[in-house]
Motif scaffolding. Structure first.
Motif, PDB file in Angstrom:
ATOM      1  N   PHE A 134      12.865  -1.081   8.282  1.00 26.04           N
ATOM      2  CA  PHE A 134      11.707  -0.647   8.078  1.00 26.04           C
ATOM      3  C   PHE A 134      11.672   0.701   8.021  1.00 26.04           C
ATOM      4  O   PHE A 134      12.648   1.467   7.987  1.00 26.04           O
ATOM      5  N   MET A 135      10.312   1.217   7.605  1.00 23.63           N
ATOM      6  CA  MET A 135      10.233   2.554   7.599  1.00 23.63           C
ATOM      7  C   MET A 135       9.677   3.393   8.888  1.00 23.63           C
ATOM      8  O   MET A 135       9.028   2.861   9.615  1.00 23.63           O
ATOM      9  N   ALA A 136      10.297   4.486   9.078  1.00 24.04           N
ATOM     10  CA  ALA A 136      10.226   5.095  10.257  1.00 24.04           C
ATOM     11  C   ALA A 136       8.918   6.042   9.795  1.00 24.04           C
ATOM     12  O   ALA A 136       8.897   6.874   8.845  1.00 24.04           O
ATOM     13  N   LEU A 193      22.228  -4.908  -6.420  1.00 23.94           N
ATOM     14  CA  LEU A 193      21.213  -5.244  -7.205  1.00 23.94           C
ATOM     15  C   LEU A 193      19.600  -5.163  -6.640  1.00 23.94           C
ATOM     16  O   LEU A 193      19.169  -5.852  -6.060  1.00 23.94           O
ATOM     17  N   GLN A 194      18.959  -4.097  -6.877  1.00 23.10           N
ATOM     18  CA  GLN A 194      17.398  -3.857  -6.389  1.00 23.10           C
ATOM     19  C   GLN A 194      16.583  -3.763  -7.341  1.00 23.10           C
ATOM     20  O   GLN A 194      16.783  -3.057  -8.301  1.00 23.10           O
ATOM     21  N   GLY A 195      15.401  -4.487  -7.060  1.00 23.76           N
ATOM     22  CA  GLY A 195      14.446  -4.406  -8.149  1.00 23.76           C
ATOM     23  C   GLY A 195      12.792  -4.811  -7.262  1.00 23.76           C
ATOM     24  O   GLY A 195      12.886  -5.144  -6.116  1.00 23.76           O
ATOM     25  N   TYR A 240       0.794  -1.178  -0.015  1.00 26.27           N
ATOM     26  CA  TYR A 240       0.203  -0.048   0.040  1.00 26.27           C
ATOM     27  C   TYR A 240       0.865   1.213   0.037  1.00 26.27           C
ATOM     28  O   TYR A 240       0.475   2.461  -0.570  1.00 26.27           O
ATOM     29  N   TYR A 241       2.113   1.196   0.422  1.00 24.94           N
ATOM     30  CA  TYR A 241       2.780   2.293   0.422  1.00 24.94           C
ATOM     31  C   TYR A 241       3.761   2.675  -0.780  1.00 24.94           C
ATOM     32  O   TYR A 241       4.270   3.871  -0.952  1.00 24.94           O
ATOM     33  N   CYS A 242       3.772   1.524  -1.595  1.00 29.32           N
ATOM     34  CA  CYS A 242       5.050   1.659  -2.474  1.00 29.32           C
ATOM     35  C   CYS A 242       4.474   2.228  -4.039  1.00 29.32           C
ATOM     36  O   CYS A 242       3.684   1.755  -4.487  1.00 29.32           O
ATOM     37  N   GLY A 243       5.418   3.174  -4.365  1.00 29.56           N
ATOM     38  CA  GLY A 243       5.275   3.630  -5.669  1.00 29.56           C
ATOM     39  C   GLY A 243       5.338   2.920  -7.132  1.00 29.56           C
ATOM     40  O   GLY A 243       4.574   3.209  -8.066  1.00 29.56           O
ATOM     41  N   MET A 252      10.451   5.333  -8.776  1.00 27.69           N
ATOM     42  CA  MET A 252       9.931   6.328  -7.873  1.00 27.69           C
ATOM     43  C   MET A 252       9.072   5.488  -6.654  1.00 27.69           C
ATOM     44  O   MET A 252       7.863   5.591  -6.817  1.00 27.69           O
ATOM     45  N   LEU A 253       9.636   5.139  -5.664  1.00 24.81           N
ATOM     46  CA  LEU A 253       8.962   4.300  -4.685  1.00 24.81           C
ATOM     47  C   LEU A 253       8.082   5.399  -3.762  1.00 24.81           C
ATOM     48  O   LEU A 253       7.118   5.081  -3.461  1.00 24.81           O
ATOM     49  N   TYR A 254       8.519   6.794  -3.751  1.00 23.33           N
ATOM     50  CA  TYR A 254       7.672   7.670  -3.055  1.00 23.33           C
ATOM     51  C   TYR A 254       7.990   9.096  -3.638  1.00 23.33           C
ATOM     52  O   TYR A 254       8.853   9.228  -4.666  1.00 23.33           O
ATOM     53  N   ASP A 255       7.141  10.102  -3.592  1.00 20.23           N
ATOM     54  CA  ASP A 255       7.191  11.184  -4.299  1.00 20.23           C
ATOM     55  C   ASP A 255       8.503  11.948  -3.901  1.00 20.23           C
ATOM     56  O   ASP A 255       9.396  12.001  -2.770  1.00 20.23           O
ATOM     57  N   GLY A 273      14.848   4.301   6.696  1.00 23.67           N
ATOM     58  CA  GLY A 273      14.445   5.552   6.053  1.00 23.67           C
ATOM     59  C   GLY A 273      13.052   5.948   6.432  1.00 23.67           C
ATOM     60  O   GLY A 273      12.068   5.112   6.895  1.00 23.67           O
ATOM     61  N   PRO A 274      12.505   7.318   6.667  1.00 23.58           N
ATOM     62  CA  PRO A 274      11.386   7.721   6.759  1.00 23.58           C
ATOM     63  C   PRO A 274      10.259   7.172   5.746  1.00 23.58           C
ATOM     64  O   PRO A 274      10.765   7.018   4.615  1.00 23.58           O
ATOM     65  N   PHE A 275       9.160   7.069   6.301  1.00 27.57           N
ATOM     66  CA  PHE A 275       8.188   6.845   5.123  1.00 27.57           C
ATOM     67  C   PHE A 275       7.686   7.873   4.386  1.00 27.57           C
ATOM     68  O   PHE A 275       7.711   9.202   5.089  1.00 27.57           O
ATOM     69  N   ILE A 276       7.543   8.211   3.272  1.00 27.94           N
ATOM     70  CA  ILE A 276       7.403   9.243   2.434  1.00 27.94           C
ATOM     71  C   ILE A 276       6.101   8.753   1.551  1.00 27.94           C
ATOM     72  O   ILE A 276       6.156   7.871   0.790  1.00 27.94           O
ATOM     73  N   PRO A 277       5.148   9.473   1.688  1.00 26.28           N
ATOM     74  CA  PRO A 277       3.824   9.114   0.906  1.00 26.28           C
ATOM     75  C   PRO A 277       4.167   9.363  -0.773  1.00 26.28           C
ATOM     76  O   PRO A 277       4.897  10.154  -1.236  1.00 26.28           O
ATOM     77  N   LEU A 296      16.203  -7.288   2.721  1.00 24.82           N
ATOM     78  CA  LEU A 296      14.937  -7.678   2.746  1.00 24.82           C
ATOM     79  C   LEU A 296      14.317  -7.094   3.938  1.00 24.82           C
ATOM     80  O   LEU A 296      14.441  -7.504   4.982  1.00 24.82           O
ATOM     81  N   ARG A 297      13.699  -5.793   3.768  1.00 25.21           N
ATOM     82  CA  ARG A 297      13.399  -5.082   4.882  1.00 25.21           C
ATOM     83  C   ARG A 297      12.141  -5.902   5.638  1.00 25.21           C
ATOM     84  O   ARG A 297      11.226  -6.450   4.626  1.00 25.21           O
ATOM     85  N   HIS A 298      12.096  -6.312   6.743  1.00 23.53           N
ATOM     86  CA  HIS A 298      10.999  -6.739   7.089  1.00 23.53           C
ATOM     87  C   HIS A 298       9.491  -5.990   7.236  1.00 23.53           C
ATOM     88  O   HIS A 298       8.507  -6.507   7.403  1.00 23.53           O
ATOM     89  N   GLU A 299       9.905  -4.759   7.174  1.00 23.79           N
ATOM     90  CA  GLU A 299       8.719  -3.557   7.186  1.00 23.79           C
ATOM     91  C   GLU A 299       7.934  -3.538   8.391  1.00 23.79           C
ATOM     92  O   GLU A 299       7.818  -2.183   8.848  1.00 23.79           O
ATOM     93  N   THR A 300       7.613  -4.482   9.111  1.00 27.06           N
ATOM     94  CA  THR A 300       7.291  -4.331  10.664  1.00 27.06           C
ATOM     95  C   THR A 300       7.402  -5.833  11.058  1.00 27.06           C
ATOM     96  O   THR A 300       6.933  -6.752  10.426  1.00 27.06           O
TER      97      THR A 300
HETATM   98  N1  5AD Z   1       8.359   5.591   1.495  1.00 24.54           N
HETATM   99  C1  5AD Z   1       9.663   5.250   2.153  1.00 24.54           C
HETATM  100  N2  5AD Z   1      10.306   3.882   1.750  1.00 24.54           N
HETATM  101  C2  5AD Z   1       9.590   3.394   0.845  1.00 24.54           C
HETATM  102  N3  5AD Z   1       9.850   1.940   0.462  1.00 24.54           N
HETATM  103  C3  5AD Z   1       8.767   1.500  -0.395  1.00 24.54           C
HETATM  104  N4  5AD Z   1       7.793   2.604  -0.375  1.00 24.54           N
HETATM  105  C4  5AD Z   1       8.412   3.694   0.370  1.00 24.54           C
HETATM  106  C5  5AD Z   1       7.673   4.695   0.751  1.00 24.54           C
HETATM  107  N5  5AD Z   1       6.679   5.364   0.222  1.00 24.54           N
HETATM  108  C6  5AD Z   1      10.855   1.260   1.046  1.00 24.54           C
HETATM  109  C7  5AD Z   1      10.515  -0.128   1.654  1.00 24.54           C
HETATM  110  C8  5AD Z   1      11.162  -1.042   0.746  1.00 24.54           C
HETATM  111  C9  5AD Z   1      12.331  -0.230   0.333  1.00 24.54           C
HETATM  112  C10 5AD Z   1      12.949  -0.909  -1.028  1.00 24.54           C
HETATM  113  O1  5AD Z   1      11.757   0.985  -0.056  1.00 24.54           O
HETATM  114  O2  5AD Z   1      10.899  -0.316   2.937  1.00 24.54           O
HETATM  115  O3  5AD Z   1      11.530  -2.232   1.292  1.00 24.54           O
END
Ligand code: 5AD
Length: 361
Positions: A211-213, A116-118, A78-81, A317-320, A241-245, A170-174
């Motif tokens: 995980f994302m902060a 190598l990330q994808g 739900y968070y990923c671009g 673009m995972l986030y804006d 890293g911080p969560f970014i919408p 492999l981030r566990h995310e939470t």
């Molecule tokens: N904001 C910040 N990080 C993100 N990721 C994915 N979407 C976002 C977002 N909107 C991070 C996830 C993933 C990594 C590759 O990028 O934690 O594991």
């Protein structure tokens, strides 16, 4: 200073001291460290984390060349671009030759780790990934190869290891099941994620979780579970890293995670796990122009400049507003180097493996 403020400052210091001595923190202490307005206490926390980093790594900051080689993804987080249902994304895959050219450019710049990330792109079968890893290791035997391509069966991980891959992110995310369900569609599960991480460790990868902060639904309790998972798994790397919408995702209108929360978490993780490889991430550099330097000053010791071809960068673009053309890019290594040196560190052109345990720790 008021009585109240003094007590508060002492508690942050006390908790910091105990973390450093005993490598431990309670839920309540975590809550206090994340909530306190005591700036002085928080700079003490960062300074202590910095000292731990320095004790292990000296002034060295490790660099990793990040190659974002596909933005196809079968998942719909739900968070990923670049989630499956984002129709606005121009999808791309790099060819093996294009990836090797990125490595060549990176090697010339001093990179000795390629990441190598994808997205989770099943076009890249185990055979294709193995061929890619072997080709890189053949040409650059002195370099480490890190994979960051998501969940696969244990047999695939084994094959990647046999092909020569050294590390896996492999981030566990939470680590909280309910929070995991809040961030992911029903076909993804926290248990499966953790299964993958355990398999990766077992296969002998230097393994990174993270995980994302400030992700939507995150609480002190879920963060405490993250710390417990990190303790149990004992990963070599932790990516935070911080969560970014990202505006087209279900979480497009959620607030971003803050710089301050991310920095506190970096310091806490450094103090609890002094040797861990801890990147100051691109997301941290995106929410603040000096974010990555601040990350290093809070205890991070790795940066991961982008080595992907310029033509595809804005498609990952995972986030804006993800930064991708400034100093964070590999071709601007000299700019990054100056900034790192400006805060008293230096970029080390080495593989930068997880350090062996010293006698005293
Ligand atoms: N904001 C910040 N990080 C993100 N990721 C994915 N979407 C976002 C977002 N909107 C991070 C996830 C993933 C990594 C590759 O990028 O934690 O594991």
């Amino acid at each position: 200073m008021t009585e109240d403020k003094r007590t508060c400052a002492q508690s942050v210091r006390e908790i910091t001291g105990r973390m450093r001595r005993e490598r431990d923190i309670s839920l309540q202490e975590l809550g206090l460290l994340l909530a306190t307005k005591d700036r002085e206490g928080i700079s003490y926390l960062a300074a202590q984390a910095r000292e731990e980093t320095r004790r292990i790594y000296g002034n060295d900051v490790y660099i990793r060349g990040l190659i974002e080689f596909t933005n196809y993804c079968r998942n719909d987080c739900y968070y990923c671009g670049i989630r499956r249902s984002s129709s606005g994304v121009q999808r791309y895959r790099l060819t093996q030759d294009e990836i090797l050219s990125c490595c060549e450019a990176g090697y010339g710049l001093g990179f000795r780790t390629f990441v190598l990330q994808g997205g989770e792109d099943l076009y890249f079968t185990d055979d294709r990934i193995c061929a890619l890893v072997s080709a890189i290791k053949d040409r650059y035997p002195d370099c480490a190869v890190t994979l960051s391509i998501g969940e696969r069966p244990r047999e695939s991980y084994r094959a990647f290891r046999r092909a020569g891959a050294d590390r896996y992110l492999l981030r566990h995310e939470t680590a909280d099941g309910e929070h995991y369900r809040h961030l992911h569609p029903p076909e993804l599960s926290c248990a499966e994620r953790i299964r993958c991480l355990r398999d990766l460790k077992e296969c002998g990868f230097q393994t990174g979780c993270g995980f994302m902060a400030g992700s939507p639904g995150q609480t002190v309790e879920t963060l405490y579970k993250d710390l417990q998972l990190i303790r149990e798994l004992s990963p070599e790397m932790v990516g935070i890293g911080p969560f970014i919408p990202q505006k087209d995702t279900p979480f497009g209108k959620e607030p971003a995670g803050t710089l301050d929360l991310t920095l506190r978490l970096l310091s806490i993780i450094r103090l609890l796990h002094p040797r861990v490889l801890l990147p100051a991430t691109t997301a941290l550099g995106t929410i603040h122009p000096g974010g990555r330097e601040m990350g290093i000053l809070a205890g991070a010791n790795v940066v991961m400049p982008n080595l992907s071809p310029v033509s595809v960068r804005e498609k990952y673009m995972l986030y804006d507003n993800k930064i991708c053309t400034g100093d964070e890019a590999a071709e601007c290594l000299s700019g990054l180097r100056e900034r790192i040196e400006g805060i008293g560190y230096r970029i080390a052109a080495v593989r930068g493996d997880y350090p062996a345990e010293a006698d005293e720790s």
